[in-house]
Write a protein that holds these residues in place. Structure first.
Motif, PDB file in Angstrom:
ATOM      1  N   UNK A  60     -29.474 -96.040  -6.913  1.00  0.00           N
ATOM      2  CA  UNK A  60     -30.920 -96.195  -6.886  1.00  0.00           C
ATOM      3  C   UNK A  60     -31.518 -95.311  -7.969  1.00  0.00           C
ATOM      4  N   UNK A  61     -32.413 -95.864  -8.778  1.00  0.00           N
ATOM      5  CA  UNK A  61     -33.023 -95.064  -9.826  1.00  0.00           C
ATOM      6  C   UNK A  61     -33.957 -95.874 -10.678  1.00  0.00           C
ATOM      7  N   UNK A  62     -34.419 -95.256 -11.744  1.00  0.00           N
ATOM      8  CA  UNK A  62     -35.317 -95.913 -12.691  1.00  0.00           C
ATOM      9  C   UNK A  62     -34.983 -95.396 -14.084  1.00  0.00           C
ATOM     10  N   UNK A  63     -35.039 -96.290 -15.058  1.00  0.00           N
ATOM     11  CA  UNK A  63     -34.738 -95.932 -16.440  1.00  0.00           C
ATOM     12  C   UNK A  63     -35.897 -95.168 -17.073  1.00  0.00           C
ATOM     13  N   UNK A  64     -35.722 -94.796 -18.313  1.00  0.00           N
ATOM     14  CA  UNK A  64     -36.811 -94.240 -19.107  1.00  0.00           C
ATOM     15  C   UNK A  64     -37.862 -95.320 -19.347  1.00  0.00           C
ATOM     16  N   UNK A  65     -39.087 -94.910 -19.568  1.00  0.00           N
ATOM     17  CA  UNK A  65     -40.172 -95.835 -19.900  1.00  0.00           C
ATOM     18  C   UNK A  65     -40.173 -96.041 -21.408  1.00  0.00           C
ATOM     19  N   UNK A 177     -36.545 -94.505   2.257  1.00  0.00           N
ATOM     20  CA  UNK A 177     -36.827 -93.072   2.184  1.00  0.00           C
ATOM     21  C   UNK A 177     -36.530 -92.469   0.814  1.00  0.00           C
ATOM     22  N   UNK A 178     -35.944 -93.263  -0.083  1.00  0.00           N
ATOM     23  CA  UNK A 178     -35.582 -92.759  -1.404  1.00  0.00           C
ATOM     24  C   UNK A 178     -36.740 -92.911  -2.387  1.00  0.00           C
ATOM     25  N   UNK A 179     -36.959 -91.878  -3.200  1.00  0.00           N
ATOM     26  CA  UNK A 179     -38.010 -91.901  -4.219  1.00  0.00           C
ATOM     27  C   UNK A 179     -37.423 -91.347  -5.506  1.00  0.00           C
ATOM     28  N   UNK A 180     -37.717 -92.020  -6.616  1.00  0.00           N
ATOM     29  CA  UNK A 180     -37.309 -91.538  -7.931  1.00  0.00           C
ATOM     30  C   UNK A 180     -38.448 -91.790  -8.899  1.00  0.00           C
ATOM     31  N   UNK A 181     -38.468 -91.038  -9.984  1.00  0.00           N
ATOM     32  CA  UNK A 181     -39.533 -91.223 -10.963  1.00  0.00           C
ATOM     33  C   UNK A 181     -39.041 -90.934 -12.362  1.00  0.00           C
TER      34      UNK A 181
END
Length: 190
Positions: A60-65, A177-181
């Protein structure tokens, strides 16, 4: 990568864009991408640094913008797993920082969210911050993840209410419940 041309075309070449692509593979981690350009006649050099995040598979995650300059047809030479491929289109990043408000009524962003399988779909919030204060916020709907859990997202945001200045664009992704930014700087000029 020297770029040369006839002297009578100098003004046209200066106003144009040069697209340089060189694919490479990275292991998961946090990186800084440095782009360097040098004028061979004057010896002047400019450097742009941008954060780059490579996530491991099935996390679970997010790449760079990435700021988007434009979308164009991918063409047959663009690999199916190219990180800037979006179906049949190719994302051309905007590396011309700062961004001119006079020529950009909108700001387009690209990122990839990575969902955990078997759980509720993730939700995302995009925030524009100036001096650590939120000045604009949006909660766009994310499309469904692909077979590998990837959710490519391109969003366009109006710039009319944003005065010139230094900003951060933050994407906050939540799944259960997971949060990433992730956060990237953007400078807007008149």
């Amino acid at each position: 990568y020297p770029f040369e041309g006839p002297l009578d075309k100098l003004d046209q070449i200066k106003r144009g864009n040069l697209i340089f692509r060189r694919p490479f593979a990275l292991t998961p981690g946090e990186y800084t991408l440095e782009s360097v350009a040098q004028d061979r006649d004057s010896g002047r050099t400019s450097v742009v640094r941008q954060p780059l995040r490579v996530l491991p598979a099935d996390v679970f995650g997010v790449s760079s913008i990435t700021l988007v300059r434009r979308l164009e047809p991918a063409g047959p030479d663009l690999a199916l797993d190219d990180p800037f491929r979006l179906d049949r289109m190719r994302i051309v990043p905007n590396l011309d920082l700062p961004v001119s408000l006079a020529t950009n009524a909108q700001l387009s962003l690209y990122l990839v969210a990575y969902a955990r399988p078997g759980t509720a779909p993730p939700k995302m919030m995009i925030e524009f911050l100036r001096d650590d204060r939120i000045v604009a916020r949006a909660k766009p709907e994310l499309p469904a993840p692909d077979a590998e859990g990837r959710i490519p997202y391109v969003g366009t945001f109006p710039t009319a209410t944003l005065p010139p200045g230094k900003y951060s664009v933050r994407a906050v992704v939540q799944q259960g419940d997971l949060v990433t930014e992730t956060e990237s700087p953007v400078t807007l000029v008149p």
